[in-house]
Design an enzyme around this catalytic site. Sequence first.
Site, PDB file in Angstrom:
ATOM      1  N   HIS A 157      35.908  -0.992 123.889  1.00 38.80           N
ATOM      2  CA  HIS A 157      35.353  -2.265 124.372  1.00 38.80           C
ATOM      3  C   HIS A 157      36.360  -3.404 124.175  1.00 38.80           C
ATOM      4  O   HIS A 157      36.524  -3.906 123.066  1.00 38.80           O
ATOM      5  CB  HIS A 157      34.079  -2.526 123.558  1.00 38.80           C
ATOM      6  N   LEU A 172      40.283  -7.537 129.065  1.00 41.70           N
ATOM      7  CA  LEU A 172      41.674  -7.774 129.477  1.00 41.70           C
ATOM      8  C   LEU A 172      41.777  -8.916 130.483  1.00 41.70           C
ATOM      9  O   LEU A 172      42.871  -9.342 130.833  1.00 41.70           O
ATOM     10  CB  LEU A 172      42.297  -6.497 130.046  1.00 41.70           C
ATOM     11  N   ARG A 173      40.634  -9.377 130.959  1.00 42.96           N
ATOM     12  CA  ARG A 173      40.525 -10.616 131.757  1.00 42.96           C
ATOM     13  C   ARG A 173      41.140 -10.574 133.158  1.00 42.96           C
ATOM     14  O   ARG A 173      41.049 -11.571 133.879  1.00 42.96           O
ATOM     15  CB  ARG A 173      41.140 -11.798 131.008  1.00 42.96           C
ATOM     16  N   ASN A 222      33.765  -7.954 133.011  1.00 46.45           N
ATOM     17  CA  ASN A 222      33.422  -9.363 133.269  1.00 46.45           C
ATOM     18  C   ASN A 222      34.670 -10.153 133.663  1.00 46.45           C
ATOM     19  O   ASN A 222      35.075 -11.113 133.013  1.00 46.45           O
ATOM     20  CB  ASN A 222      32.676 -10.009 132.096  1.00 46.45           C
ATOM     21  N   ASP A 255      28.464  -6.403 130.285  1.00 44.48           N
ATOM     22  CA  ASP A 255      28.764  -7.036 128.999  1.00 44.48           C
ATOM     23  C   ASP A 255      29.010  -8.539 129.096  1.00 44.48           C
ATOM     24  O   ASP A 255      29.657  -9.021 130.009  1.00 44.48           O
ATOM     25  CB  ASP A 255      29.983  -6.386 128.343  1.00 44.48           C
ATOM     26  N   HIS A 272      24.834  -4.889 126.311  1.00 42.57           N
ATOM     27  CA  HIS A 272      24.992  -5.981 125.343  1.00 42.57           C
ATOM     28  C   HIS A 272      23.562  -6.442 125.067  1.00 42.57           C
ATOM     29  O   HIS A 272      22.965  -7.130 125.887  1.00 42.57           O
ATOM     30  CB  HIS A 272      25.826  -7.080 126.020  1.00 42.57           C
ATOM     31  N   HIS A 293      28.594  -3.408 120.457  1.00 42.20           N
ATOM     32  CA  HIS A 293      28.727  -4.309 119.288  1.00 42.20           C
ATOM     33  C   HIS A 293      27.419  -4.644 118.562  1.00 42.20           C
ATOM     34  O   HIS A 293      26.997  -5.803 118.552  1.00 42.20           O
ATOM     35  CB  HIS A 293      29.448  -5.601 119.682  1.00 42.20           C
ATOM     36  N   ASP A 334      35.843  -5.425 120.853  1.00 42.23           N
ATOM     37  CA  ASP A 334      35.322  -6.564 121.628  1.00 42.23           C
ATOM     38  C   ASP A 334      36.376  -7.679 121.686  1.00 42.23           C
ATOM     39  O   ASP A 334      36.034  -8.869 121.644  1.00 42.23           O
ATOM     40  CB  ASP A 334      33.996  -7.093 121.061  1.00 42.23           C
ATOM     41  N   HIS A 368      40.622 -16.031 124.520  1.00 40.26           N
ATOM     42  CA  HIS A 368      40.294 -17.277 125.232  1.00 40.26           C
ATOM     43  C   HIS A 368      41.464 -18.237 125.107  1.00 40.26           C
ATOM     44  O   HIS A 368      42.276 -18.133 124.185  1.00 40.26           O
ATOM     45  CB  HIS A 368      39.030 -17.920 124.640  1.00 40.26           C
TER      46      HIS A 368
HETATM   47  O1  DOR Z   1      31.986 -13.070 122.115  1.00 40.01           O
HETATM   48  C1  DOR Z   1      31.973 -12.488 123.172  1.00 40.01           C
HETATM   49  N1  DOR Z   1      32.906 -12.711 124.116  1.00 40.01           N
HETATM   50  N2  DOR Z   1      30.980 -11.608 123.428  1.00 40.01           N
HETATM   51  C2  DOR Z   1      30.811 -11.033 124.626  1.00 40.01           C
HETATM   52  O2  DOR Z   1      29.914 -10.249 124.767  1.00 40.01           O
HETATM   53  C3  DOR Z   1      31.709 -11.391 125.756  1.00 40.01           C
HETATM   54  C4  DOR Z   1      33.011 -11.861 125.251  1.00 40.01           C
HETATM   55  C5  DOR Z   1      33.855 -12.513 126.313  1.00 40.01           C
HETATM   56  O3  DOR Z   1      33.974 -11.954 127.398  1.00 40.01           O
HETATM   57  O4  DOR Z   1      34.460 -13.558 126.036  1.00 40.01           O
END
Ligand code: DOR
Length: 457
Positions: A69, A72-73, A103, A161, A188, A241, A329, A333
């Site tokens: 999990h 990689l954005r 996502n 997720d 999730h 998670h 996870d 960011h």
């Molecule tokens: O903290 C989190 N960030 N939980 C998630 O389920 C998604 C993830 C994200 O994509 O930033």
Amino acid sequence: MLDNHLLWLIKGGRVLDPSQGLDQVGNILVKDGKVAWIKKHGAATSPPDNCHTLDAKGLIVCPGFIDLHCHLREPGYEDKETIATGTMAAARGGFTTVCAMPNTNPPLDNGPTVEFVKRKAQEEGVVRVIPVGCITKGRLGNQMAEMAELARAGVVGFSDDGSPLADSNIMRSALSYSRSLGLPIINHCEDPDLFRGGAMNEGWVSTRLGLKGIPTTAEATMASRDIALAELTGGRLHLAHISTAASLERVRQAKEKGIRVTCEVTPHHLTMSEDWVLGNRGEGSPFPPLGAGAYNTMAKVNPPLRSREDVQAMIQGLREGIIDAIATDHAPHSHVDKLCTFDEAAFGISVLETALGSLMTLVHGGSLPLPTLIARLTWAPAQLIGSDLGTLKDGSPADITILDPDAPWVVDTSQFASKGKNTPLEGATLKGKVMATMVAGTFRYRDDKLKMEQADG
Ligand code: DOR
């Protein structure tokens, strides 16, 4: 550029491979991308000509870690991470395979987007990447994605997720399909109504800080529903998670009943409590004072960091095997996502490069045996995705991680390969360091301090 060769002898390390109950000092020969053999140290072995030797004395040599999990954005959020930077971070963290969550933008809800990720990973990734497909179109929760098409494209499971799947009818159908496709539904678990507007765990810390809390029940109620639907459909359910003692208890009961449920836990839910949001690292009095680092947005994650009791329950569940695997996870960011108020900040922690170091605190503290930790990072996740990885058995792909369990190092996010510098561990000293990561016989990361030589011939 790393010098890579077809023949490597990894010599004198403690070879720890839970897949075959192996824990002994030994030598490993890697040939043509595969494990050729493992021999007990001291056994008569003559390395082949042109063999390069890596001295692993004092180090642990184990199968490469598998992360079920991570985020990689790419496509869509390349300011936060790319497949190139995320897989480099994975290699530095000892991970040789990562499962990439869908996502992204666009989300991985159809065959061509999944193909895109696979192609990008092949061209630019440094470790193996296996995409996870969406359960619903656009991850919107109201119409199922073409699961069979996604399965054909090579996803390892299905998940929305970040967005819990609230519609019970869709969850029921998805679980039914999971049966015929032989792939898990990864939810999730979080009741959106109980969650609404929450920023951290609901408890005395959220009250103290004046932040809206997310109750543990938000996770447990959806976990209960999903388990009931897995029982009804016979589908394969994997809970992402998990973070609360209450959901762990539900998983324990479901497993006892023979329901097909598995689950994972993150390094942060095993090592950090809600006290970290208070600016305090979970030591001393159960009601510690507000620390200088209170409202630290780096500790904002979903599910939120829970109580100290929940953390202890997670460790116990992992030790006992009720929790099957550790998954990062990894949620990178950008600065703007985190340099803001706690309420405004994005949820997520950049984990790949600190995972081992933080998990080793459990080993050094005596609460988790090292072989159990390695099993939950290697063989256990491999089993869950039905893979031939996660083992050093003769003939298997040479995905190998070499680590120094005692090496101290200081977390310095400016040195991260990940674009995500968002970790509450900045400046912390961790004990336990990845020294090298090999994928299919090729080093993808190697610490400068490792000693290498070339054999005669
Ligand atoms: O903290 C989190 N960030 N939980 C998630 O389920 C998604 C993830 C994200 O994509 O930033």
